[in-house]
Design a protein around this motif. Structure first.
Motif, PDB file in Angstrom:
ATOM      1  N   GLN A  79       0.852  -1.186   0.000  1.00 19.09           N
ATOM      2  CA  GLN A  79       0.000   0.000   0.000  1.00 19.09           C
ATOM      3  C   GLN A  79       0.892   1.243   0.000  1.00 19.09           C
ATOM      4  O   GLN A  79       2.023   1.198   0.507  1.00 19.09           O
ATOM      5  CB  GLN A  79      -0.905   0.005   1.227  1.00 19.09           C
ATOM      6  N   PRO A  80       0.404   2.356  -0.557  1.00 18.24           N
ATOM      7  CA  PRO A  80       1.242   3.553  -0.657  1.00 18.24           C
ATOM      8  C   PRO A  80       1.901   3.987   0.661  1.00 18.24           C
ATOM      9  O   PRO A  80       3.079   4.321   0.686  1.00 18.24           O
ATOM     10  CB  PRO A  80       0.271   4.620  -1.179  1.00 18.24           C
ATOM     11  N   HIS A  81       1.157   3.956   1.778  1.00 20.68           N
ATOM     12  CA  HIS A  81       1.760   4.392   3.043  1.00 20.68           C
ATOM     13  C   HIS A  81       2.861   3.433   3.509  1.00 20.68           C
ATOM     14  O   HIS A  81       3.790   3.841   4.194  1.00 20.68           O
ATOM     15  CB  HIS A  81       0.693   4.598   4.127  1.00 20.68           C
ATOM     16  N   LYS A  82       2.777   2.173   3.111  1.00 27.51           N
ATOM     17  CA  LYS A  82       3.836   1.225   3.465  1.00 27.51           C
ATOM     18  C   LYS A  82       5.063   1.429   2.582  1.00 27.51           C
ATOM     19  O   LYS A  82       6.190   1.336   3.045  1.00 27.51           O
ATOM     20  CB  LYS A  82       3.316  -0.203   3.377  1.00 27.51           C
ATOM     21  N   LEU A  83       4.841   1.742   1.297  1.00 22.05           N
ATOM     22  CA  LEU A  83       5.965   2.053   0.415  1.00 22.05           C
ATOM     23  C   LEU A  83       6.735   3.259   0.931  1.00 22.05           C
ATOM     24  O   LEU A  83       7.967   3.292   0.842  1.00 22.05           O
ATOM     25  CB  LEU A  83       5.486   2.318  -1.016  1.00 22.05           C
ATOM     26  N   VAL A  84       6.036   4.231   1.485  1.00 22.53           N
ATOM     27  CA  VAL A  84       6.707   5.399   2.066  1.00 22.53           C
ATOM     28  C   VAL A  84       7.631   4.940   3.202  1.00 22.53           C
ATOM     29  O   VAL A  84       8.791   5.351   3.279  1.00 22.53           O
ATOM     30  CB  VAL A  84       5.677   6.439   2.564  1.00 22.53           C
ATOM     31  N   LYS A  85       7.126   4.063   4.068  1.00 24.61           N
ATOM     32  CA  LYS A  85       7.944   3.547   5.176  1.00 24.61           C
ATOM     33  C   LYS A  85       9.149   2.771   4.645  1.00 24.61           C
ATOM     34  O   LYS A  85      10.273   2.967   5.093  1.00 24.61           O
ATOM     35  CB  LYS A  85       7.115   2.617   6.077  1.00 24.61           C
ATOM     36  N   TYR A  86       8.904   1.859   3.716  1.00 23.91           N
ATOM     37  CA  TYR A  86       9.994   1.029   3.179  1.00 23.91           C
ATOM     38  C   TYR A  86      11.058   1.912   2.531  1.00 23.91           C
ATOM     39  O   TYR A  86      12.258   1.746   2.768  1.00 23.91           O
ATOM     40  CB  TYR A  86       9.474   0.050   2.131  1.00 23.91           C
ATOM     41  N   ASN A  87      10.612   2.859   1.709  1.00 23.90           N
ATOM     42  CA  ASN A  87      11.570   3.703   0.998  1.00 23.90           C
ATOM     43  C   ASN A  87      12.304   4.651   1.937  1.00 23.90           C
ATOM     44  O   ASN A  87      13.468   4.984   1.693  1.00 23.90           O
ATOM     45  CB  ASN A  87      10.889   4.460  -0.141  1.00 23.90           C
ATOM     46  N   ARG A  88      11.660   5.065   3.030  1.00 23.26           N
ATOM     47  CA  ARG A  88      12.348   5.897   4.020  1.00 23.26           C
ATOM     48  C   ARG A  88      13.534   5.129   4.622  1.00 23.26           C
ATOM     49  O   ARG A  88      14.622   5.680   4.777  1.00 23.26           O
ATOM     50  CB  ARG A  88      11.370   6.334   5.112  1.00 23.26           C
ATOM     51  N   ILE A  89      13.319   3.870   4.913  1.00 17.94           N
ATOM     52  CA  ILE A  89      14.419   3.052   5.449  1.00 17.94           C
ATOM     53  C   ILE A  89      15.494   2.850   4.382  1.00 17.94           C
ATOM     54  O   ILE A  89      16.688   2.933   4.658  1.00 17.94           O
ATOM     55  CB  ILE A  89      13.893   1.691   5.964  1.00 17.94           C
ATOM     56  N   LEU A  90      15.073   2.589   3.143  1.00 19.59           N
ATOM     57  CA  LEU A  90      16.046   2.396   2.068  1.00 19.59           C
ATOM     58  C   LEU A  90      16.849   3.663   1.780  1.00 19.59           C
ATOM     59  O   LEU A  90      17.991   3.582   1.330  1.00 19.59           O
ATOM     60  CB  LEU A  90      15.343   1.897   0.802  1.00 19.59           C
ATOM     61  N   ASP A  91      16.263   4.835   2.048  1.00 18.87           N
ATOM     62  CA  ASP A  91      17.007   6.089   1.897  1.00 18.87           C
ATOM     63  C   ASP A  91      18.094   6.211   2.960  1.00 18.87           C
ATOM     64  O   ASP A  91      19.121   6.843   2.741  1.00 18.87           O
ATOM     65  CB  ASP A  91      16.070   7.300   2.012  1.00 18.87           C
ATOM     66  N   GLN A  92      17.863   5.592   4.118  1.00 18.10           N
ATOM     67  CA  GLN A  92      18.801   5.693   5.239  1.00 18.10           C
ATOM     68  C   GLN A  92      19.815   4.564   5.276  1.00 18.10           C
ATOM     69  O   GLN A  92      20.886   4.709   5.842  1.00 18.10           O
ATOM     70  CB  GLN A  92      18.029   5.698   6.556  1.00 18.10           C
TER      71      GLN A  92
END
Length: 180
Positions: A79-92
């Protein structure tokens, strides 16, 4: 009486940009789930638990645990809000994103359909809480908010949320429970 049967599959969530690994919504909706269905027919439409993790040089760490009981894996996991979480971690963090799907099975060995009950599935709920607890023991920065508070509040000396020397009794209990 036999208990619930569960089967798990580890899947690579991919999508690279010039900057770093990113999970792209468009590719997930099409290529990823088509690839999953080709590898394991029917799995995208199944329900169960899932664990989003990142594999890096020091091993694989869990970052989010979820369940798909009233929706399929295809609809719930990305879901879009989960992709935001996943990508936030991948950015870090650098690493390869992985998604483990633990599908609920029927007694005849088929993937279970979504629950029509407002309560969902008790076994899937239990498994999600179990995976959250196990994941928190590996990664205190787990992204889950629900079902995590109690894990931080309970202390069992030598076993859970304790620091310092393990007593002989705690060592015995760890052995009995198969904890290393």
């Amino acid at each position: 009486r036999a208990g619930s049967a569960l089967e798990f599959v580890s899947l690579l969530l991919w999508s690279c940009t010039k900057r770093r690994n990113r999970i792209d919504d468009t590719r997930i909706k099409h290529e990823f789930w088509d690839n999953v269905d080709t590898r394991v027919n029917g799995l995208p439409e199944a329900c169960g638990c899932y664990v989003f993790s990142i594999r890096a040089g020091k091993g694989t760490l869990p970052w989010y645990v979820g369940k798909a009981a009233k929706q399929t894996f295809r609809k719930e996991c990305i879901q879009p809000h989960k992709l935001v979480k996943y990508n936030r971690i991948l950015d870090q963090r650098r690493g390869t994103p992985l998604l483990y799907l633990v599908a609920r099975m029927t007694p005849t060995g088929r993937y279970s359909n979504m629950s029509t009950s407002t309560k969902g599935f008790a076994d899937v709920d239990f498994l999600e809480r179990l995976f959250i607890g196990m994941s928190l023991s590996r990664n205190r920065d787990l992204l889950n908010n629900q079902d995590t508070k109690m894990y931080g509040q309970i202390t069992v000396p030598g076993i859970l949320n304790s620091h310092g020397k393990t007593t002989k009794a705690a060592g015995g209990l760890k052995s009995v429970l198969g904890i290393r």
